[in-house]
Scaffold this active site. Structure first.
Site, PDB file in Angstrom:
ATOM      1  N   GLU A   2       4.518 -31.639   2.503  1.00  0.00           N
ATOM      2  CA  GLU A   2       5.090 -30.241   1.829  1.00  0.00           C
ATOM      3  C   GLU A   2       4.737 -29.149   1.411  1.00  0.00           C
ATOM      4  O   GLU A   2       3.763 -29.740   0.310  1.00  0.00           O
ATOM      5  CB  GLU A   2       6.814 -30.980   1.519  1.00  0.00           C
ATOM      6  CG  GLU A   2       7.744 -29.912   1.169  1.00  0.00           C
ATOM      7  CD  GLU A   2       8.231 -29.450   0.013  1.00  0.00           C
ATOM      8  OE1 GLU A   2       9.874 -29.657  -0.102  1.00  0.00           O
ATOM      9  OE2 GLU A   2       8.232 -30.539  -0.859  1.00  0.00           O
ATOM     10  N   ASP A  35       5.718 -34.965  -0.892  1.00  0.00           N
ATOM     11  CA  ASP A  35       6.816 -34.063  -1.613  1.00  0.00           C
ATOM     12  C   ASP A  35       5.901 -33.240  -2.265  1.00  0.00           C
ATOM     13  O   ASP A  35       4.632 -33.349  -2.931  1.00  0.00           O
ATOM     14  CB  ASP A  35       7.430 -34.844  -2.470  1.00  0.00           C
ATOM     15  CG  ASP A  35       8.266 -34.215  -3.373  1.00  0.00           C
ATOM     16  OD1 ASP A  35       9.646 -33.479  -2.594  1.00  0.00           O
ATOM     17  OD2 ASP A  35       8.367 -33.186  -4.704  1.00  0.00           O
TER      18      ASP A  35
END
Length: 546
Positions: A268, A199
Site C-alpha cells: 500500500e 500496510d
C-alpha cells in the site's frame, strides 16, 4: 509459467465484518472459512485478510501487540490453519496484512523500549528529545490529527506515531528491528500464507535528521487525495516517509520471500507522488506489486483513469501494478463515484472495468453486491479517525459495516447478536441470498464476468493500449499474442455513441452490459460496456502492414 498473482483478482476480507460464528457481534476466522465457497464461486483467485493478530483494537487490528498469534475475538492459530487448508483446497491463495511500520503501545517491544533510554530495545522505536522550549522535535503531523509526536513521561522524550498515539512507529533503520520483522514474515510464510499485503509500506523509514516538512505551495494544484479538513494534507511529506533507505530494507524482504516459491507481496503506497512512488517500489528486486490511492479517491472520469494507468506504464519498464476502487479505508465506490442514489448499473460496470485493467485487481467485500456507503450515526461511530474529524469527515465506519448474507435473517445473517456496527436497511435489500437467484443482479454479473474473464488470458497478462475517446467514454485494447479484446466503457449516466476502429470487430460472449455494435458504431446506454474481439485475420493483416 505465469506467476499466479499477475492479473489475479483478489477479494479483500475485513474480518470484523464478514461473518460472526460465535455470537459476539464481531466476525471471525471461522466465519471466513464458512464462506469461502461464496468467494470461490465469484471466480476470484485469492483473498486478502485484514489484520486478525492480537491487538487492543484501538485501530481495529492495525495496532498489533503480538504478531505471531490470533486475537481471541477472531479465533486461534488452529482456525487460521483450517482457513488456509480449505482455501487452498478451493484453489484460492491467501495473503494476509502485515502492519510493520508501527506496533501497538501494548506490544512488549514498546513496553521495554519506553522503560529507559538504555535498555536492549531502547532504539527499536523512533524517539527524540524535545526542543529547548518543550515542543516536539519537528513539525511532522499524524494523519489521524495533531502532532506526530507524543511525550512519554518515563523516557522524557517524544516518540513518533504517524497514526494514533497508541501506534508508535518502529525504527526500521535499526538492523535488529528489521530482522525481528523479517522473522515475523517468515513465521507466517511457514504457516502457509501465500503472501502479504504491506500496510503503509512507504512509511517504514523516516529522515534521520528529523527535518521539517515544507508546506505545500499555494499554487500547487490539489489532488483527489487532498482533504481541506485535515492539516496533514497541507504539508509535502518529504521527510516523515518514503525515504531511500526504505528500498534497501525491501530488498531484504524480497530476498526472504524468494526462498518461498509462489509467494507475493503487495504494498500500500500513500504518497504525494502516488504513481511515481508505486513505480519505484515495484522494481524487479523489490516488491512484486503495489497499489496506491489514485483510483480510491473522489475523481471519477475516463481521463483520470487513463492518466493514472498511462503514468504508471511510463514510470516503469517491468513493474507490475495493482488497482482497487474500494477498500476498508475509503467510501464505497458505488457512493463515492455514483452519488447518494447511484444508478444500479454502475456497480456492475465498475466490476468489469476494474478487472479489465492491466494489473492485479482487488475487490472489497460487498463490491460484488454493489453495496453503497452506509450512513452511521455519530453515536454508533467506532472509528477514532471519524470521531476526530466529524462531521466534515465521517471516518471509515461507513465502508466497514457487516456483510449482509440474508435479507430477512437476524442481523442480516451476519450474527445472532447486535453487530459492532449497524447494518443499514439498504444493505439488507442487497443481501447475498436476495441476489443469488436474480440473473440480473450485481452478484450474478460478477460471477459471470469473472468466469468469462478467466477464459481470456489477455486480461491477465496482456498489454493495454488506450484508444481515443471523448464524452466520458473509456476505451482500450487488451492484447496477448493472437488474442485482442476491445473494451469500451460508458462512465456517464447518458447514452453515448463510440466509433470503433476500422478493423473487423465482432461482439464477444461477455456477460451483457447493454451495449450494441451497429456496423462500426458502438451504442452505449448509461453505464454500459462493450467487449469486442478482433478477428485473427485482421490481426495478421495489421502485423503484415507493420
Amino acid at each position: 509459467m505465469r506467476e499466479w498473482w499477475r492479473g489475479a483478482v483478489m477479494y479483500q476480507i475485513y474480518p470484523r465484518s464478514f461473518l460472526d460464528t460465535n455470537g459476539d457481534g464481531i466476525g471471525d476466522l471461522a466465519g471466513i472459512t464458512a464462506k469461502l465457497d461464496h468467494i470461490a464461486d465469484l471466480g476470484v483467485n485469492g483473498i486478502w485478510i485484514s489484520p486478525f493478530f492480537t491487538s487492543p483494537m484501538k485501530d481495529f487490528g492495525y495496532d498489533v501487540s503480538d504478531y505471531r498469534d490470533v486475537d481471541p475475538m477472531f479465533g486461534t492459530l488452529a482456525d487460521f490453519d483450517r482457513l488456509v487448508e480449505k482455501a487452498h483446497a478451493l484453489g484460492l491463495k491467501v495473503i494476509i496484512d502485515q502492519v510493520i511500520s508501527h506496533t501497538s503501545d501494548q506490544h512488549p517491544w514498546f513496553t521495554e523500549s519506553r522503560s529507559s533510554r538504555d535498555n536492549p530495545k531502547a532504539d527499536w522505536f523512533v524517539w527524540a528529545n524535545a526542543k529547548p522550549d518543550g515542543n516536539p522535535p519537528n513539525n511532522w503531523l499524524s494523519i489521524f490529527g495533531g502532532s506526530a509526536w507524543q511525550w512519554d513521561t518515563r523516557r522524557r522524550q517524544y516518540y513518533m506515531h504517524n497514526f494514533l498515539t497508541q501506534q508508535p512507529d518502529l525504527n526500521l533503520h535499526n538492523p535488529e528491528v528489521q530482522q525481528a520483522v523479517l522473522d515475523v514474515l517468515e513465521f507466517w510464510l511457514q504457516r502457509g500464507a501465500d503472501g502479504f499485503r504491506l500496510d503503509t509500506a512507504n512509511f517504514y523509514m523516516h529522515d534521520r535528521l528529523l527535518r521539517d516538512n515544507p508546506g505545500k505551495p499555494a499554487d500547487r494544484a490539489p489532488t483527489g487525495d487532498d482533504r481541506a479538513d485535515n492539516p496533514y494534507y497541507m504539508q509535502l511529506h518529504l521527510f516523515d516517509k518514503s525515504q531511500p533507505e526504505n528500498l534497501m530494507f525491501l530488498r531484504r524482504m524480497r530476498e526472504l520471500m524468494n526462498r518461498y516459491p509462489d509467494r507475493m507481496a503487495v504494498a500500500e503506497i500513500g504518497d504525494d507522488d502516488p504513481i511515481g512512488r508505486t513505480a519505484e517500489y515495484v522494481q524487479a528486486d523489490l516488491l512484486h506489486t503495489a497499489y496506491n490511492f489514485s483510483l480510491l479517491n473522489e475523481n471519477f472520469s475516463a481521463s483520470h483513469i487513463a492518466t493514472a494507468l498511462t503514468a504508471f506504464e511510463a514510470a516503469t519498464t517491468d513493474g507490475w501494478p495493482s488497482w482497487a476502487f474500494s477498500n476498508h479505508d475509503v467510501r464505497r465506490v458505488a457512493s463515492r463515484w455514483g452519488g447518494a442514489e447511484a444508478d444500479q448499473r454502475l456497480p456492475r460496470l465498475l466490476v468489469a472495468l476494474l478487472t479489465s485493467l492491466r494489473g492485479t485487481a482487488f475487490l472489497y467485500q460487498g463490491e460484488e453486491l454493489g453495496l453503497p456507503e452506509a450512513e452511521v450515526p455519530y453515536d454508533k461511530l467506532q472509528d477514532p479517525y471519524g470521531i476526530t474529524f466529524w462531521p466534515e469527515f465521517k471516518g471509515r465506519d461507513g465502508c466497514r459495516t457487516p456483510m449482509p448474507w440474508q435479507a430477512e435473517g437476524p442481523q442480516g445473517g451476519f450474527s445472532t447478536a447486535e453487530p459492532w456496527l449497524p447494518i443499514p436497511e439498504a444493505h439488507r435489500r442487497l443481501a447475498v441470498d436476495a441476489q443469488a437467484g436474480d440473473p440480473d443482479s450485481t452478484l450474478a454479473f460478477t460471477r459471470q464476468f469473472l468466469r468469462w474473464r478467466r477464459a481470456h488470458p489477455a486480461f491477465a497478462t496482456g498489454s493495454l493500449r488506450f484508444l481515443d475517446t471523448a464524452d466520458g467514454v473509456l476505451a482500450f485494447e487488451r492484447v496477448l499474442e493472437d488474442e485482442r479484446i476491445l473494451c469500451v466503457f460508458n462512465l456517464t449516466g447518458e447514452t453515448r455513441i463510440w466509433t470503433a476502429p476500422p478493423t473487423q470487430i465482432a461482439p464477444t460472449d461477455a456477460p451483457g452490459l447493454g451495449a450494441k455494435l451497429d456496423g462500426g458504431r458502438v451504442a452505449l446506454p448509461p453505464y454500459a460496456a462493450f467487449f469486442g474481439a478482433l478477428a485473427a485475420e485482421a490481426i495478421q493483416a495489421e502485423q503484415n502492414a507493420a
